[in-house]
Write a protein that holds these residues in place. Structure first.
Motif, mmCIF file in Angstrom:
data_model
loop_
_atom_site.group_PDB
_atom_site.id
_atom_site.type_symbol
_atom_site.label_atom_id
_atom_site.label_comp_id
_atom_site.label_asym_id
_atom_site.label_seq_id
_atom_site.Cartn_x
_atom_site.Cartn_y
_atom_site.Cartn_z
ATOM 1 N N UNK A 1 0.837 -1.205 0.000
ATOM 2 C CA UNK A 1 0.000 0.000 0.000
ATOM 3 C C UNK A 1 0.870 1.253 0.000
ATOM 4 N N UNK A 2 1.908 1.262 0.846
ATOM 5 C CA UNK A 2 2.783 2.429 0.896
ATOM 6 C C UNK A 2 3.497 2.632 -0.437
ATOM 7 N N UNK A 3 3.922 1.536 -1.058
ATOM 8 C CA UNK A 3 4.611 1.626 -2.350
ATOM 9 C C UNK A 3 3.698 2.247 -3.410
ATOM 10 N N UNK B 1 2.383 9.717 -5.753
ATOM 11 C CA UNK B 1 2.564 11.092 -5.293
ATOM 12 C C UNK B 1 3.993 11.571 -5.527
ATOM 13 N N UNK B 2 4.197 12.825 -5.177
ATOM 14 C CA UNK B 2 5.545 13.392 -5.164
ATOM 15 C C UNK B 2 6.271 12.812 -3.952
ATOM 16 N N UNK C 1 0.422 11.616 4.442
ATOM 17 C CA UNK C 1 0.569 12.999 4.000
ATOM 18 C C UNK C 1 1.074 12.995 2.562
ATOM 19 N N UNK C 2 0.183 13.121 1.567
ATOM 20 C CA UNK C 2 0.631 13.156 0.168
ATOM 21 C C UNK C 2 1.256 14.481 -0.239
ATOM 22 N N UNK C 3 1.350 15.416 0.700
ATOM 23 C CA UNK C 3 2.001 16.702 0.469
ATOM 24 C C UNK C 3 1.333 17.469 -0.665
ATOM 25 N N UNK C 4 2.121 18.130 -1.531
ATOM 26 C CA UNK C 4 1.530 18.996 -2.562
ATOM 27 C C UNK C 4 0.827 18.203 -3.664
ATOM 28 N N UNK D 1 -7.225 13.999 -8.784
ATOM 29 C CA UNK D 1 -7.148 12.594 -9.174
ATOM 30 C C UNK D 1 -6.191 11.827 -8.259
ATOM 31 N N UNK D 2 -5.111 12.474 -7.835
ATOM 32 C CA UNK D 2 -4.207 11.844 -6.871
ATOM 33 C C UNK D 2 -4.940 11.608 -5.556
ATOM 34 N N UNK D 3 -5.704 12.588 -5.126
ATOM 35 C CA UNK D 3 -6.482 12.480 -3.899
ATOM 36 C C UNK D 3 -7.421 11.264 -3.974
#
Length: 482
Positions: free
Chosen positions: A332-334, A340-341, A352-355, A361-363
């Protein structure tokens, strides 16, 4: 008596209806006028010919037609005389707003209370004394002029008129609406148990709140039985006053009730599966969770929260309040890190996906990935809006309305894409009135689309934990009955 007729009277008389349009404690008549009550309205005022354009009558006896419901809002010394008029007129039910009876704990108050009970016995049913009575939007019955007539499925029974008005205001301001609400005050005749039994069988009522200060032993046993029966089909939220010594003294002086041991009430709630709450805000919070979350298999949560420090804060807060935040699997983390960035992304849980979160779509995909992990029961999105507000709105990248709609659409889209319960927290930490107004709009519109959205992590977690406990106990009871 059939309480259905009480909530659907054909005619109402208000004794003490005032011609004053300035500040006035007796607002029952203008409240019914503003609500556009569909039956006949009779103001009773022996010093006026008309009240708000309606012909006034000197007494209940002088009203030409039948009267189904009388509201008595006059000085205490005249209440008995008005009740005699109601009995002569064959009025089925009277609501006594006037206080000064048993709750005073004075010889005079107790004497009047005894005389009142003897007068009405077998002749007329009474709500009160010392209460604000009935609110039924479908019948256009209101006790305050600003109350909405939009009907819903919440029932509320209160020994306090103030709590009745405050809970109605709290709930309707959030878009939660009522089937019926009643304030019973001293409950000389009709009381909490009568209305709980009625609402338990009422098809228009799907969730019930009760504010109680105390009961006699006989009433308590019946209440225990009714809550146990009702909670198998409908949640019964219980706000019990008098938890401490000061509260017990206040409860006794307010409605004349014996407050009883709070530990005893907690034990009763556990046995009957009542949902204990501390205030009417927690009632509204639980209702949103119940309305929007149909199933909840556990309290293991995956949390998305922007900002590294915020994620640590969220993790500490949610864990301390009773949620479980399992570590995410390497797979899952991978997947999240690939999406994400990677620089600045924090993926253990909270995430925390940051910016990268600026891309909707990333969200969506982050929540979908979390949805697929097996040891997760619910998904939580925590939005701390101070940074986004200043970055997007005050910098001119989007208008306020565009920002609101984008946030609401995001939450609704996530709910559509995931299978597990999805819950949101949207709040800010700075004292900014404009931001408060914006987030109120976000939360309200999100809830209307089926996403329970809260103003703090604490309020969200308490609601979720209460919901899980209620659903779990109800399921256990159903299994035991089979």
């Amino acid at each position: 008596m059939n309480l259905e007729s009480l909530f659907n009277p054909r005619s109402i008389a208000v004794v003490g209806a005032s011609t004053r349009e300035t500040l006035n404690i007796n607002v029952f008549f203008p409240a019914l006028v503003n609500a556009k009550f569909q039956g006949r309205l009779y103001p009773v005022n022996h010093n006026a010919d008309e009240v708000f354009g309606y012909p006034a009558y000197p007494s209940v006896r002088d009203i030409p037609g039948p009267v189904d419901y009388v509201i008595i809002a006059i000085p205490r010394d005249h209440v008995m005389s008005v009740l005699k008029d109601c009995i002569f007129k064959k009025v089925p039910v009277a609501h006594i707003f006037t206080a000064g009876f048993d709750e005073t704990h004075t010889p005079e108050g107790k004497k009047l209370n005894k005389e009142l009970g003897e007068l009405i016995a077998g002749r007329i049913r009474v709500i009160g004394p010392n209460c604000v009575g009935i609110y039924c939007p479908a019948s256009r019955m209101a006790f305050l002029p600003q109350q909405t007539t939009r009907a819903g499925n919440i029932g509320f029974i209160s020994q306090s008129g103030g709590h009745s008005s405050l809970f109605i205001e709290t709930a309707t301001s959030q878009g939660l609406y009522f089937s019926k609400a009643v304030s019973v005050g001293n409950a000389l005749d009709l009381g909490t148990n009568d209305f709980l039994e009625y609402m338990g069988d009422d098809p228009d009522t799907q969730i019930i709140g009760v504010y109680v200060e105390g009961m006699t032993d006989g009433q308590g046993r019946r209440f225990f039985e009714l809550v146990g029966k009702t909670s198998q089909e409908k949640p019964v939220m219980l706000m019990k006053a008098g938890r401490g010594e000061a509260g017990r003294r206040a409860a006794a002086s307010h409605t004349g009730s014996m407050a009883g041991s709070y530990a005893l009430w907690e034990s009763m709630a556990k046995q009957t599966n009542a949902v204990m709450v501390n205030d009417y805000t927690e009632m509204a919070d639980f209702i949103w969770a119940y309305k929007c979350v149909s199933h909840l298999s556990g309290l293991r949560a995956a949390v998305v929260c922007g900002g590294g420090g915020n994620s640590v804060w969220c993790g500490d807060t949610l864990s301390s309040l009773g949620l479980i935040l399992p570590p995410l699997s390497r797979q899952t983390q991978k997947q999240i890190l690939e999406l994400t960035d990677i620089v600045g992304t924090f993926a253990p849980n909270p995430i925390d996906p940051n910016f990268s979160m600026f891309d909707p779509e990333v969200h969506y995909r982050v929540l979908e990935i979390l949805d697929a992990q097996e040891n997760i029961d619910l998904l939580i999105n925590v939005g701390v809006f101070d940074f986004m507000y200043h970055t997007i709105i005050t910098s001119g990248f989007a208008t306020r309305e565009a920002f609101v709609q984008e946030q609401v659409q995001r939450l609704a889209e996530i709910r559509k894409r995931v299978k597990k319960p999805f819950i949101c927290v949207s709040f800010h930490v700075s004292e900014n009135a404009d931001m408060t107004e914006i987030l109120n709009q976000v939360r309200q519109e999100a809830r209307n689309l089926g996403v329970p959205c809260y103003s703090s992590m604490e309020r969200m977690t308490h609601a979720v934990c209460r919901l899980y406990t209620y659903l779990q106990r109800r399921s256990d009871k159903q299994i035991n009955r089979q």
